[in-house]
Design a protein around this motif. Structure first.
Motif: not given
Ligand code: ZN
Ligand code: KG4
Length: 377
Positions: A136, A159, A329, A373
């Motif tokens: 990312h 995140h 993603d 996550k």
């Molecule tokens: Zn991600």
């Protein structure tokens, strides 16, 4: 088996400065494969396949790790095949295989790493483990050729952190969430209001006709001078407001729903904007760079993006926000991070391990939070 840059076709390509990378991503609920080429420093995304699993998780209002892992195992080969055939590059001509080896839901990460190891062994090509967060964080270099160093805000369902990015391997975390990520808060809000999953786009849509000033939700941690954030209290405040409406009126109207969404979204946007303001101040102490980039699914939110743009302008910074399909993603970002590692000679071998937790800034103190996550840090 340890590969060097000098013992295969990569030598030729290094001299002509062409690197072709297959990328694989399976750390959450998207099975992705992509082929990216770097020619004289510039990225060319030849293919980017993303097979979402939303339909499998919809009924649960969030990602179910076991279901995700099984779906990745079923879909990975197909995604790789499609990425290769769409790219026009033959599998035997890729220079290396880059794969997300963490952080993330471990079943999915293991599936991806096993797939990449199989390809690496079968084709006798180098294997490169990539940190998903690094993927990312380097995306603005792939999509906008942003030079080092730059300030980065990663803001997604798993995140939320500010990073000073100095190179493909040097990151300084300036702040982050201590509990939920904003996308997670959007998803939980949507669930509390019966809107569906994923929540972000649905809450944004409802907010368009809502009053953002009707509910005065908290702007957490703004009283603290640092760049850390907290979003779990916001969700609790929203639940209380909803329950109060139900108690008083026997239910919530469509307008109540829209006002709750708009007020919640504004609280998230205000918090991110003010913390960005502080992160830029901190970053200015480190370097003269005036580049700020944002990535992650929440960066799709137009109210949030507008506020970040205003803060950037105030500081005379240029804001880069990659196209949404590379903000969320995808495997192109993993292939690109693989290219940056490969060209720096950073190559793994068959001992590459899948890691559920893997902070991007190894020297920073661990953050308290952990979400759907894994570690936010
Ligand atoms: Zn991600
Ligand atoms: O980056 P991403 O695809 O996956 C993760 O790494 O988490 O981000 C997905 C998250 C979800 O929580 C989703 O609700 C949120 O990004 N999201 C949004 C919007 N679009 C997606 N949040 C707010 N506003 C949006 N328009």
């Amino acid at each position: 088996m340890l590969f060097g840059l000098n013992n295969h076709v990569g030598l030729l390509n290094t001299m002509t400065d062409i690197i072709t990378m297959l990328g694989i991503e399976s750390s959450c609920d998207d099975t992705a494969a992509a082929v990216v080429q770097r020619i004289n420093g510039k990225a060319h995304i030849l293919s980017s396949i993303v097979v979402g699993q939303e339909i499998l998780h919809q009924a649960y209002g969030g990602v179910v790790p076991e279901i995700a892992a099984r779906a990745h195992a079923e879909q990975l080969d197909i995604a790789v095949e499609n990425a290769i055939s769409q790219s026009g590059v033959k599998l035997k001509h890729v220079d290396a295989i880059a794969v997300t080896s963490g952080p993330g839901l471990i079943g999915g990460v293991v599936s991806g790493v096993m797939c990449a190891k199989g390809l690496s062994a079968g084709l006798n090509k180098p294997l490169i483990g990539v940190n998903h967060l690094v993927g990312h964080a380097l995306t603005p270099r792939m999509t906008n050729s942003v030079p080092y160093p730059y300030l980065m805000l990663l803001v997604s369902g798993g995140h939320c952190q500010f990073l000073a990015v100095f190179s493909a391997t040097e990151f300084k975390r300036i702040g982050g969430t201590i509990d939920d990520a904003p996308g997670e808060a959007f998803d939980k809000t949507a669930k509390l209001l019966g809107l569906g999953y994923p929540g972000g786009p649905l809450v944004e849509e409802k907010s368009k006709e809502g009053d953002p000033t009707r509910f005065n939700f908290p702007r957490p941690l703004l009283d603290r001078p640092d760049c850390n954030m907290s979003f779990s209290g916001l969700k609790t405040a929203l639940r209380r407001a909803r329950d109060l409406l139900v108690k008083e009126k026997g239910g919530i109207s469509y307008q109540d729903q829209k006002d709750l969404c708009a007020s919640f979204q504004m609280a998230v946007a205000d918090t991110l904007a003010e913390k960005t303001n502080r992160a830029i101040e901190v970053f200015k102490e480190m370097t003269d760079s005036k580049y700020f980039a944002v990535a992650g699914g929440v960066a799709a939110n137009s109210v949030i993006k507008q506020k970040l743009e205003t803060i950037s302008q105030k500081h005379n910074f240029t804001l880069f926000s990659p196209p949404l399909k590379y903000c969320t993603d995808n495997a192109a970002m993993i292939a690109w991070a693989g290219i940056e590692r490969y060209s720096a000679g950073l190559i793994d071998d068959m001992t590459l391990a899948a890691r559920p937790r893997w902070p991007i800034d190894q020297k920073a103190e661990p953050m308290l939070g952990s979400g759907k996550k894994g570690a936010k840090a």
